[in-house]
Every structure is written in C-alpha cells, then in structure tokens.
Design a protein around this motif. Sequence first.
Motif, mmCIF file in Angstrom:
data_model
loop_
_atom_site.group_PDB
_atom_site.id
_atom_site.type_symbol
_atom_site.label_atom_id
_atom_site.label_comp_id
_atom_site.label_asym_id
_atom_site.label_seq_id
_atom_site.Cartn_x
_atom_site.Cartn_y
_atom_site.Cartn_z
ATOM 1 N N GLN A 272 0.931 -1.379 -0.030
ATOM 2 C CA GLN A 272 -0.065 0.052 0.109
ATOM 3 C C GLN A 272 0.746 1.227 -0.151
ATOM 4 O O GLN A 272 0.543 2.339 -0.662
ATOM 5 N N VAL A 273 2.030 1.063 0.596
ATOM 6 C CA VAL A 273 2.893 2.381 0.831
ATOM 7 C C VAL A 273 3.396 2.783 -0.501
ATOM 8 O O VAL A 273 3.535 3.644 -1.122
ATOM 9 N N ARG A 274 3.826 1.589 -1.220
ATOM 10 C CA ARG A 274 4.504 1.655 -2.595
ATOM 11 C C ARG A 274 3.187 1.698 -3.660
ATOM 12 O O ARG A 274 3.676 1.781 -5.010
ATOM 13 N N ARG A 275 2.047 1.760 -3.417
ATOM 14 C CA ARG A 275 0.903 1.717 -4.104
ATOM 15 C C ARG A 275 0.815 0.822 -5.370
ATOM 16 O O ARG A 275 0.802 1.066 -6.551
ATOM 17 N N VAL A 276 1.367 -0.437 -5.070
ATOM 18 C CA VAL A 276 1.087 -1.310 -6.049
ATOM 19 C C VAL A 276 -0.328 -1.976 -5.828
ATOM 20 O O VAL A 276 -0.813 -2.570 -4.855
ATOM 21 N N PRO A 277 -1.122 -1.763 -7.095
ATOM 22 C CA PRO A 277 -2.477 -2.237 -7.078
ATOM 23 C C PRO A 277 -2.777 -3.626 -6.703
ATOM 24 O O PRO A 277 -1.809 -4.496 -7.090
ATOM 25 N N ALA A 278 -3.842 -3.875 -6.122
ATOM 26 C CA ALA A 278 -4.013 -5.602 -5.725
ATOM 27 C C ALA A 278 -5.348 -5.877 -6.195
ATOM 28 O O ALA A 278 -6.620 -5.174 -6.174
ATOM 29 N N VAL A 279 -5.199 -7.155 -6.945
ATOM 30 C CA VAL A 279 -6.304 -7.693 -7.676
ATOM 31 C C VAL A 279 -6.542 -9.016 -7.141
ATOM 32 O O VAL A 279 -5.558 -9.862 -6.821
ATOM 33 N N GLN A 317 2.859 -11.425 -8.692
ATOM 34 C CA GLN A 317 3.085 -10.187 -9.342
ATOM 35 C C GLN A 317 2.727 -10.213 -10.989
ATOM 36 O O GLN A 317 3.003 -11.065 -11.385
ATOM 37 N N ALA A 318 2.161 -9.373 -11.485
ATOM 38 C CA ALA A 318 1.938 -9.039 -13.020
ATOM 39 C C ALA A 318 1.917 -7.805 -13.173
ATOM 40 O O ALA A 318 2.210 -6.977 -12.622
ATOM 41 N N ARG A 324 2.486 -1.267 -15.862
ATOM 42 C CA ARG A 324 2.127 -1.079 -14.397
ATOM 43 C C ARG A 324 2.121 -2.369 -13.764
ATOM 44 O O ARG A 324 1.412 -3.282 -14.304
ATOM 45 N N ALA A 325 2.695 -2.504 -12.592
ATOM 46 C CA ALA A 325 2.943 -3.680 -11.859
ATOM 47 C C ALA A 325 1.405 -3.749 -11.025
ATOM 48 O O ALA A 325 1.200 -2.628 -10.623
ATOM 49 N N PHE A 326 1.025 -4.886 -10.671
ATOM 50 C CA PHE A 326 -0.127 -5.060 -9.693
ATOM 51 C C PHE A 326 -0.001 -6.545 -9.073
ATOM 52 O O PHE A 326 0.800 -7.509 -9.706
ATOM 53 N N THR A 327 -0.439 -6.847 -8.076
ATOM 54 C CA THR A 327 -0.555 -8.076 -7.470
ATOM 55 C C THR A 327 -1.620 -8.988 -7.796
ATOM 56 O O THR A 327 -2.943 -8.303 -7.791
ATOM 57 N N LEU A 328 -1.530 -10.207 -8.078
ATOM 58 C CA LEU A 328 -2.851 -11.072 -8.084
ATOM 59 C C LEU A 328 -2.975 -12.164 -7.179
ATOM 60 O O LEU A 328 -1.990 -12.883 -6.724
ATOM 61 N N SER A 329 -4.018 -12.130 -6.340
ATOM 62 C CA SER A 329 -4.087 -13.326 -5.167
ATOM 63 C C SER A 329 -5.295 -14.168 -5.523
ATOM 64 O O SER A 329 -6.335 -13.725 -5.801
ATOM 65 N N ASP A 330 -4.970 -15.379 -5.445
ATOM 66 C CA ASP A 330 -6.008 -16.668 -5.302
ATOM 67 C C ASP A 330 -6.588 -16.743 -4.051
ATOM 68 O O ASP A 330 -5.726 -17.032 -3.095
ATOM 69 N N THR A 331 -7.757 -16.761 -3.887
ATOM 70 C CA THR A 331 -8.211 -16.906 -2.529
ATOM 71 C C THR A 331 -9.137 -18.558 -2.347
ATOM 72 O O THR A 331 -9.525 -18.828 -3.472
ATOM 73 N N LEU A 438 -8.003 -0.800 -13.139
ATOM 74 C CA LEU A 438 -7.250 -0.519 -12.116
ATOM 75 C C LEU A 438 -6.838 1.069 -12.097
ATOM 76 O O LEU A 438 -7.109 1.958 -13.037
ATOM 77 N N PRO A 439 -6.704 1.458 -10.594
ATOM 78 C CA PRO A 439 -6.615 2.889 -10.603
ATOM 79 C C PRO A 439 -5.150 3.192 -11.239
ATOM 80 O O PRO A 439 -4.212 2.828 -11.072
ATOM 81 N N SER A 440 -5.343 4.498 -11.909
ATOM 82 C CA SER A 440 -4.213 4.846 -12.863
ATOM 83 C C SER A 440 -3.391 5.932 -11.868
ATOM 84 O O SER A 440 -4.054 6.806 -11.166
ATOM 85 N N PRO A 441 -1.998 5.804 -11.976
ATOM 86 C CA PRO A 441 -1.125 7.123 -11.366
ATOM 87 C C PRO A 441 -1.639 8.480 -11.716
ATOM 88 O O PRO A 441 -1.695 8.556 -12.913
ATOM 89 N N GLY A 442 -1.880 9.397 -10.967
ATOM 90 C CA GLY A 442 -2.655 10.427 -11.026
ATOM 91 C C GLY A 442 -1.668 11.711 -11.385
ATOM 92 O O GLY A 442 -1.832 12.488 -11.668
ATOM 93 N N SER A 443 -0.533 11.394 -10.892
ATOM 94 C CA SER A 443 0.706 12.903 -11.228
ATOM 95 C C SER A 443 1.527 12.601 -12.252
ATOM 96 O O SER A 443 2.240 11.576 -12.446
ATOM 97 N N GLU A 444 1.818 13.306 -13.261
ATOM 98 C CA GLU A 444 2.258 13.458 -14.482
ATOM 99 C C GLU A 444 3.660 13.963 -14.169
ATOM 100 O O GLU A 444 3.772 15.230 -13.494
ATOM 101 N N VAL A 445 4.810 13.342 -14.410
ATOM 102 C CA VAL A 445 6.261 14.021 -14.086
ATOM 103 C C VAL A 445 6.923 13.827 -15.355
ATOM 104 O O VAL A 445 6.897 12.924 -16.200
#
Length: 496
Positions: A272-279, A317-318, A324-331, A438-445
């Motif tokens: 969450q701190v590194r803002r990696v989206p979770a799926v 991870q995918a 964009r990196a995100f995590t996939l979890s099997d439940t 997925l939420p898209s990063p909002g700050s353009e740099v």
Amino acid sequence: MNTFVDSSPLGPAPHRGAEHAGSAAGARPHTTEGVAGFDRPEQGELELAERHALRRVEGLSTELTDVTEVENRSLRLERVVLMGVWTSGTQQDADNSLTELKQLAETAGAAVLEGVTQRRRKPDPATYIGRGKAEELREIVESTGADTVVCDGELAPGQLRQLEDIVKVKVIDRTALILDIFAQHARSREGKAQVELAQLSYLLPRLRGWGTTLSRQAGGRAGGGNGGVGLRGPGETKIETDRRRINAKMAKLRRQLSHMETSRDVKRDKRQVRRVPAVSIAGYTNAGKSSLLNRLTNAGVLVEDALFATLDPTVRQARTPDGRAFTLSDTVGFVRHLPHELVEAFRSTLEEVADADLVLHVVDASHPDPEQQLSSVREVFGEIGAGSVPEVVVLNKTDAADPLVIKQLRVKEPDAIEVSARTGAGVEELIDAVAGALPSPGSEVRVMLPYGRGDLLSRVHEEGRIVEEEHTCDGTRLHAFVPGLLAGKLDAYAAL
C-alpha cells in the motif's frame, strides 16, 4: 404428515404411504412429478400425492470404474445417504443443491448411495424431517448398508441427537462436511489453525455427554453420604471438562492466528505504501480461479477438479500491457450457505478480497446454475465488507459451457468477460479489462534521473506508467505518470 419428495438413484427406497403400499418389502414406490399448484405459495395444503411421493434424482451415485480406485477407496470411503429439506424454490433448485452436496461428499472421500429430499414449509424442530420420515430414512439406511447420513443444511444439536437416535447411524450436516474437507486440504500452518478453530467453534455447542455418570465426585467421610458441607453433589462432569479444554484451545488458536496475521499485514502495508494495486481472484469453489491465476502469471499453483482444492492464498505479481505492476491473489472458494464458523476463522485471509483494488469474480459458466453461484459469492462479499470493491465478472470454462446459458448470463452481466483458463481464449481481453479497471497513477512527471538513482527509476517502472523513456549522457529522461508519494520524491529531478 411430512414427506420426502426426492430420492437418489441406487436401490429401491422404502415407502410408508398407504396409497403406494407394495406387497413385498422394498418394492419400488410410485413416482409422482409435476403436481399442479405445487409452487403456488397461496395454496393452503400440499397435495396429498406430493406429500407421499418419493422421486429419485438421477446421477447421484458415486461410480467407481477403475480397479485401483475401488481398492483405494474401499479402505477409506464411508457409504452415505444424502438428505435435504426443500422449503422454497423449484424442484430443479432442490436437485442442484443435492447434486452439490454429492460433490462435497465425494470430495471428502465418501461413496454416495442415495439422495432424498423432503418438501416442507420449514424443517421439523425436533428431527429436521419429522419422526415418520426419519423412520423411513432408517429403512433406506438399512437397505443400502450406509453408515452415515449427510444433511443438506445445518442441524441444531438437538436435531442431530434425535435423528441419530432414530436412524441408528452417524449423522452429519453440511457444515461438518465442509469443515472436514477444509481439514483435509489445509497445508500451511495458518490454514490448519484456521480450520481447527472453525471445527472447535462448531463442536462446542454439540458436545454430548452422559451427565453425572462421568462426573468427578468429591470425596468425604467413609460411609458419610456426599462428603459434608461444601462437597455435596457431583463435581465437574466430563462434558464440562471438555468444554473448558475446547475454550482454552480456541483462545490459544486465536492468539496464534493474530501473530500470523502480523506478517501478512506487514506485506500488505508495504504494497500500500508503494501503491502497488491489488487484484483478488474470488468466486465459487471449483470455478477455475487457480487455473486462471496460472494462466495469467505462470504461478504453478495446484489445479484440481475438486471442491476447495485451494485454501491457502497465493499472491503473484503481474503487469499490465503498459507496464504497471499489480498483485494477483488466489483466494479460498465460496459455496452456498458457507458456514459462519469458516467465515469467522478465515476472516484474516478473506480480508485480501476486502482490501483489494479490484476483484475478478470468476463464475463457472458450465455449472447447471451459475446465477446462483453469483448471488452466493456476492452474499459472502457483503459479510466480509467487500461489497463496494470494484468487480469484473469473469465467465470461465466457456469452452465447456452451453452458449444459451452464456447468452443468459450476458443479459444480467453485460460487462462480463468470457474466458477459458484451459485453452487461453479471452485472456487477452481480460488483461485489457484489468488494466482499464485498475487505478491509474495521477501525477504526471517529466524528470532527468541521474544514473546513480537507479532505485527511483526502478520504482517508476514498478509503480507508474511510462509514456516516454530516453537514455542520455547525463541520465535517464522520463515522461511518466506516477503515484503522488513517488512524484514528491522526483520533484528534485524535474526536467526543464
């Protein structure tokens, strides 16, 4: 009068109604189907023929064809009769429910001999099915040689005891069956502790004892009756001792689980701190969630055509097509009437779904009743606080599904994605749908990163979406969209 309406395919079922009486014991009863007005709630009384009818449900017997399978199962299989009470819905709904109970029983390692359902307004408070039908059930048990009765519902402690007293064999309910399957499939230390906690929670109100016959009697004077002041009467009974030990064990398991939960929380906080989206991949049991995870990430997790093959969550991870990196979890899979004890014991695991940025709700499109799967899973989502998490419905196993069923599902779920985890069909469309949801990063740099800040470059690749990247003699020139926290760290390297 109470009646069974439904019975499974093996062997004749005994019948007690006068209008169907046979000359010989075990004669096959008359079958009554489609009685008019049966589904009308305004009808005051059930039809007499319907109340007395026993109808067999085809396809409920466990067929053993391979010799080695017979040899292996003969050592461990219990021979069971299934029994359910049908209070609402259609006959097809009752058949589907009993078919699922058959799959659960076979997953637990049982051989199904008979399946019987009863049409009632509500279960009998004493024996669940009524005393008369309980005696009929005992005759079915005797004629088939079964050693266990499995009830498609949750039995109260008193119902369980009285039903066993009548049928003279072990009786278990749907909750105990699911708990047994979980106990067989749990592999991790945490999974085993969660299952044990759920089993003890279920067992505690259902302990059976023999009153004061196993009590610890207080001592006293020789020939002096009850032992004097303060020592008269029975001491702690055996059942009280068992309850005390179970409560102590449950407290110990809760402490252990709270410690195990800390490790998962630390990992989740880092993401969450590194803002990696979770799926999270969630859905009905045996809907193909693990197969889909393997197809998307090459995770290599266990795939088995069995209920509750996955109990321990797997996180991989995918990346989206734009990097964009995100995590996939099997439940763990859900099921209709999921035992409350399991929801409570697995709450820490199910929080993976509630804390996700997106849920892939996997539905088995080849199932006889996929719409019921959808509603059952969403009911559990509500219980664990995941009802507001964005959801993408994935219709899996489309290669084996009826096109008409898929068309009906698309009417109710127009945004659903059709895939086949086995063949790979539709997976690219699913990946695009995940990337869009997925939420898209909002700050353009726009920055010029020196080569000595490879750590920041790595984070931009991991957490952000890169529009343009150029390696120059002074460093790496980047045009990207990144989370706000990372954008603050990149301000010092802003390109003019």
